[in-house]
Design a protein around this motif. Sequence first.
Motif, PDB file in Angstrom:
ATOM      1  N   LEU A  79      73.736 -92.587 -89.314  1.00 41.50           N
ATOM      2  CA  LEU A  79      74.713 -93.677 -89.278  1.00 41.50           C
ATOM      3  C   LEU A  79      76.145 -93.147 -89.301  1.00 41.50           C
ATOM      4  CD1 LEU A  79      73.032 -96.273 -91.671  1.00 41.50           C
ATOM      5  CD2 LEU A  79      73.087 -96.284 -89.174  1.00 41.50           C
ATOM      6  N   ALA A  80      76.375 -92.094 -90.077  1.00 44.15           N
ATOM      7  CA  ALA A  80      77.721 -91.508 -90.123  1.00 44.15           C
ATOM      8  C   ALA A  80      78.096 -90.887 -88.777  1.00 44.15           C
ATOM      9  CB  ALA A  80      77.793 -90.458 -91.233  1.00 44.15           C
ATOM     10  N   ALA A  81      77.134 -90.238 -88.128  1.00 44.24           N
ATOM     11  CA  ALA A  81      77.402 -89.649 -86.812  1.00 44.24           C
ATOM     12  C   ALA A  81      77.709 -90.735 -85.786  1.00 44.24           C
ATOM     13  CB  ALA A  81      76.206 -88.809 -86.362  1.00 44.24           C
ATOM     14  N   LEU A  82      76.981 -91.839 -85.847  1.00 47.71           N
ATOM     15  CA  LEU A  82      77.241 -92.942 -84.916  1.00 47.71           C
ATOM     16  C   LEU A  82      78.645 -93.502 -85.120  1.00 47.71           C
ATOM     17  CD1 LEU A  82      73.797 -94.774 -85.116  1.00 47.71           C
ATOM     18  CD2 LEU A  82      74.721 -93.554 -83.140  1.00 47.71           C
ATOM     19  N   GLU A  83      79.083 -93.573 -86.360  1.00 48.73           N
ATOM     20  CA  GLU A  83      80.430 -94.063 -86.638  1.00 48.73           C
ATOM     21  C   GLU A  83      81.489 -93.110 -86.085  1.00 48.73           C
ATOM     22  OE1 GLU A  83      83.621 -96.313 -87.849  1.00 48.73           O
ATOM     23  OE2 GLU A  83      81.494 -96.858 -87.625  1.00 48.73           O
ATOM     24  N   ARG A  84      81.230 -91.804 -86.188  1.00 51.52           N
ATOM     25  CA  ARG A  84      82.200 -90.831 -85.672  1.00 51.52           C
ATOM     26  C   ARG A  84      82.400 -90.981 -84.174  1.00 51.52           C
ATOM     27  NH1 ARG A  84      79.715 -87.495 -89.545  1.00 51.52           N
ATOM     28  NH2 ARG A  84      78.258 -86.531 -88.100  1.00 51.52           N
ATOM     29  N   TRP A  85      81.333 -91.347 -83.463  1.00 49.40           N
ATOM     30  CA  TRP A  85      81.417 -91.435 -82.004  1.00 49.40           C
ATOM     31  C   TRP A  85      81.525 -92.874 -81.509  1.00 49.40           C
ATOM     32  CZ3 TRP A  85      82.628 -87.186 -79.605  1.00 49.40           C
ATOM     33  CH2 TRP A  85      82.366 -85.969 -80.244  1.00 49.40           C
ATOM     34  N   ARG A  86      81.887 -93.794 -82.423  1.00 49.54           N
ATOM     35  CA  ARG A  86      82.011 -95.203 -82.053  1.00 49.54           C
ATOM     36  C   ARG A  86      83.018 -95.438 -80.931  1.00 49.54           C
ATOM     37  NH1 ARG A  86      85.594 -98.684 -83.498  1.00 49.54           N
ATOM     38  NH2 ARG A  86      86.368 -97.341 -85.167  1.00 49.54           N
ATOM     39  N   PRO A  87      84.220 -94.797 -80.946  1.00 47.63           N
ATOM     40  CA  PRO A  87      85.163 -95.048 -79.840  1.00 47.63           C
ATOM     41  C   PRO A  87      84.600 -94.674 -78.472  1.00 47.63           C
ATOM     42  CG  PRO A  87      86.300 -94.045 -81.695  1.00 47.63           C
ATOM     43  CD  PRO A  87      84.839 -93.965 -82.000  1.00 47.63           C
ATOM     44  N   MET A  88      83.929 -93.516 -78.375  1.00 46.46           N
ATOM     45  CA  MET A  88      83.340 -93.129 -77.105  1.00 46.46           C
ATOM     46  C   MET A  88      82.204 -94.067 -76.727  1.00 46.46           C
ATOM     47  SD  MET A  88      81.585 -89.531 -75.879  1.00 46.46           S
ATOM     48  CE  MET A  88      83.125 -88.624 -75.882  1.00 46.46           C
ATOM     49  N   ALA A  89      81.421 -94.484 -77.734  1.00 45.29           N
ATOM     50  CA  ALA A  89      80.307 -95.391 -77.463  1.00 45.29           C
ATOM     51  C   ALA A  89      80.798 -96.722 -76.905  1.00 45.29           C
ATOM     52  CB  ALA A  89      79.492 -95.622 -78.739  1.00 45.29           C
ATOM     53  N   ALA A  90      81.918 -97.212 -77.445  1.00 42.19           N
ATOM     54  CA  ALA A  90      82.465 -98.478 -76.974  1.00 42.19           C
ATOM     55  C   ALA A  90      82.848 -98.391 -75.501  1.00 42.19           C
ATOM     56  CB  ALA A  90      83.681 -98.866 -77.815  1.00 42.19           C
ATOM     57  N   ARG A  91      83.389 -97.251 -75.093  1.00 42.28           N
ATOM     58  CA  ARG A  91      83.783 -97.072 -73.695  1.00 42.28           C
ATOM     59  C   ARG A  91      82.572 -96.912 -72.784  1.00 42.28           C
ATOM     60  NH1 ARG A  91      88.510 -92.507 -74.802  1.00 42.28           N
ATOM     61  NH2 ARG A  91      89.613 -93.699 -76.401  1.00 42.28           N
ATOM     62  N   ALA A  92      81.456 -96.432 -73.365  1.00 46.70           N
ATOM     63  CA  ALA A  92      80.254 -96.186 -72.560  1.00 46.70           C
ATOM     64  C   ALA A  92      79.279 -97.356 -72.583  1.00 46.70           C
ATOM     65  CB  ALA A  92      79.547 -94.923 -73.062  1.00 46.70           C
ATOM     66  N   GLY A  93      79.672 -98.473 -73.198  1.00 49.52           N
ATOM     67  CA  GLY A  93      78.794 -99.639 -73.216  1.00 49.52           C
ATOM     68  C   GLY A  93      78.035 -99.840 -74.507  1.00 49.52           C
ATOM     69  N   GLY A  94      78.354 -99.056 -75.529  1.00 53.01           N
ATOM     70  CA  GLY A  94      77.723 -99.241 -76.834  1.00 53.01           C
ATOM     71  C   GLY A  94      76.428 -98.461 -76.996  1.00 53.01           C
ATOM     72  N   ILE A  95      75.911 -98.486 -78.217  1.00 53.66           N
ATOM     73  CA  ILE A  95      74.662 -97.817 -78.551  1.00 53.66           C
ATOM     74  C   ILE A  95      73.752 -98.811 -79.265  1.00 53.66           C
ATOM     75  CG2 ILE A  95      73.567 -95.961 -79.874  1.00 53.66           C
ATOM     76  CD1 ILE A  95      76.065 -94.340 -79.628  1.00 53.66           C
TER      77      ILE A  95
END
Length: 208
Positions: A79-95
Amino acid sequence: MITPSHKRALNRALHELRRPLQALVLMEEDSGQPAASPPAASRRGLLEVAESALHDLDGAVNGGSSRPIRLFSLREIVLAALERWRPMAARAGGIRVYWDGGPAPVEGDALQMARALDNLIANALEHGGPPVVVTGARVAGRIRVTIANGAGNGAAGDRRDPRRGHGTDVVSQVASAHRGRFALCQTGSGCVAALELPLAEPGYALAA
């Protein structure tokens, strides 16, 4: 004289040091505020991951001691790793996240594990296409984490660049150090990375 194996170890350590710095830059760009603006927990996590990578770089140059082994929750690390990459995930359509593994206690080096997960998540977002799906499940006393993505642009950059292409090597080494295993399967429709680790206390995981 730097031997090829020594140079590869140094480039691998540099690769790992760049990951948390990349995530911090993405957080700053996402917020439009100074780099101090990310939540304190995320900022602290990034600094800890960077310090761990710096420890490995020091070890590659001078030789170093291993970190202490302790019990940690793999779910919290994911969960912490997902939070770290949240900005990139938002640009890529989410996770999409589907977790059915409880707290998943694992014995080992939590910071090494965080770096392994950073590599898997960042690679799926950078080089894969949507959807990116993270799952966690208990399998016969072990915890299995999979990160799947749709077909994308493949490995970016020049494959001959010695500074690139270290991510899966890092994950394999971390899995082995934790008595686990790592597999990567690429198909025409995308890619699936699977990290499987022994649970430190299976009974506790089931009760929790």
